[in-house]
Design an enzyme around this catalytic site. Sequence first.
Site, short mmCIF file in Angstrom:
data_model
loop_
_atom_site.label_atom_id
_atom_site.label_comp_id
_atom_site.label_asym_id
_atom_site.label_seq_id
_atom_site.Cartn_x
_atom_site.Cartn_y
_atom_site.Cartn_z
N ASN A 7 52.59 37.67 35.30
CA ASN A 7 51.22 37.91 34.99
C ASN A 7 51.04 38.45 33.68
OD1 ASN A 7 48.42 38.70 35.29
ND2 ASN A 7 48.57 39.40 37.48
N ARG A 91 50.44 33.38 36.94
CA ARG A 91 49.07 33.49 37.18
C ARG A 91 48.32 32.98 36.06
NH1 ARG A 91 45.01 37.69 34.94
NH2 ARG A 91 43.27 37.59 36.29
N HIS A 180 40.26 36.38 41.10
CA HIS A 180 40.89 37.01 42.19
C HIS A 180 41.23 36.14 43.45
CE1 HIS A 180 38.93 40.93 40.44
NE2 HIS A 180 40.06 40.58 39.91
N HIS A 208 37.59 43.31 46.67
CA HIS A 208 38.69 43.72 45.98
C HIS A 208 38.02 44.72 44.91
CE1 HIS A 208 42.35 42.29 43.32
NE2 HIS A 208 41.24 42.97 42.67
N ILE A 209 38.63 45.77 45.04
CA ILE A 209 38.10 46.91 43.97
C ILE A 209 39.29 47.21 43.15
CG2 ILE A 209 36.92 48.97 43.93
CD1 ILE A 209 35.50 48.62 46.55
N GLY A 212 38.84 45.35 37.75
CA GLY A 212 37.91 44.50 38.07
C GLY A 212 37.66 44.52 39.50
N ARG A 241 33.36 46.78 32.45
CA ARG A 241 32.55 45.45 32.73
C ARG A 241 31.16 45.88 33.29
NH1 ARG A 241 36.91 41.83 35.34
NH2 ARG A 241 38.21 41.45 33.63
N ARG A 284 38.69 54.60 37.79
CA ARG A 284 38.06 54.99 38.91
C ARG A 284 38.78 56.38 39.43
NH1 ARG A 284 34.64 51.56 41.59
NH2 ARG A 284 34.55 49.44 40.55
N GLU A 386 49.19 39.71 45.79
CA GLU A 386 49.32 38.45 44.73
C GLU A 386 50.27 37.74 44.29
OE1 GLU A 386 45.25 39.15 42.30
OE2 GLU A 386 46.42 41.13 42.63
#
Length: 424
Positions: A7, A91, A180, A208-209, A212, A241, A284, A386
């Site tokens: 990735n 990915r 995602h 999904h937090i 992004g 974003r 976060r 993922e």
Amino acid sequence: MKILTINCWNHSIRYHLLSSGGQTVLAMGVVERVGLGSAFLIQKAPGKKRVFLDAEFIDHHGAVALAIATMTDSRHGVIPDAGHISVVGHRVAHGGDQFRHSVKVDHHLLTAIRDLGHLAPMHCVPNIAGIEACMKLLPDVSQVAIFDTAFHLTLPECAYMYPLPYEWYEKYRVRRYGFHGPSHLYVSRRASVLLEKPVQDCNLITVHIDRGVSLCAIRNGQSVDTSMGMTPLEGAVMETRCGDIDSGIQSYMMRKMNLSVWELEQMLNQKSGILGITGSCSSRQHLLEAALDGDPRAGLALDIDAYRIRKYIGAYLAVVGPLDGIVFTAGAGVREWYAREKILNGLECLGIGLDLERNRTMPENSEYEITGSGSLVRTFVIPTNEELVYAEDAAAVHAGIYVDHHRHDYAFAQHEFVPVQQLV
């Protein structure tokens, strides 16, 4: 069979080496500061000491080469040589509306991916660099592209079309694509197991937090709406974003500040969101700490973040119909009980109730139900994986048994599956 997943981001790569089927993580690592100088690698493997290597300046080719060299090193490697790698799963952020499932990479496909790069330039350029590096370093190994957008190509036309001149869609493919996808795929399949319902009978909202943020409305196991759009910029508030804004703001600020298109894109993608509101918090974790310390702008950012996600949940409940479950996933979605509590607060009117004690005391990195007593909708916390989607898709494409993600018999969608624990 050994499966390598790659990735690539602008200035980092993340890699995992998994056994056949992806059930065992043999090694995982990250190379940071790619292309910036003072690069370094960190690798973890079961039963081995954590590896930390300085690399000075390396590009994506050098970063992939360093990862392969570390995995095959006689001292701290996990395989004797690169010949033990059977397939690499990459990915790829954007597949447009032409790549509806994972596919084997060849030079024609690479050209097609490159032609789509304008839709997500900050993501596709490093994705392509990683693929090209693996094609050179592992010329006899199959390369498979797994697209972030593929899961969402089941959106109905009314959900993916923008109310813009139709020729923009015809000429330039301007439409909602979503991102995602592997994460929403994984947690929706795991939720169907926990609900004890076939996935084709499940109506879900997956949240999904992470850096992004994206939400997905899933009806009968398929994506029917998602919050990110043609690019990852649309949707909920993210770390840097902006998410949804009045599009008129863009031309207004370009005139006011004499900004170029590139400068504006940088502002919206790199200097907005939580960072833009607070002026200092770019993650976060730091946001929560600052808010608890009484920083008013951090508190405001938390309020805006939760409010926007709560609005999406309400809208998606109207989209999917009778709802079986809500799933929180990814970094903050799994770690931050406070965020989940704040997001779901007030949704009792929609039959969504939270068990506050279970939400606050759930075991770390585990699948856990946090549904409140009397709730009509079940709520789960499910750590995403993922890399397992990349690995299973890559192995199936390599073996010639893959059709698409809707019909593939994923191991993680089975009742006997035990979630893979990430290495600490």
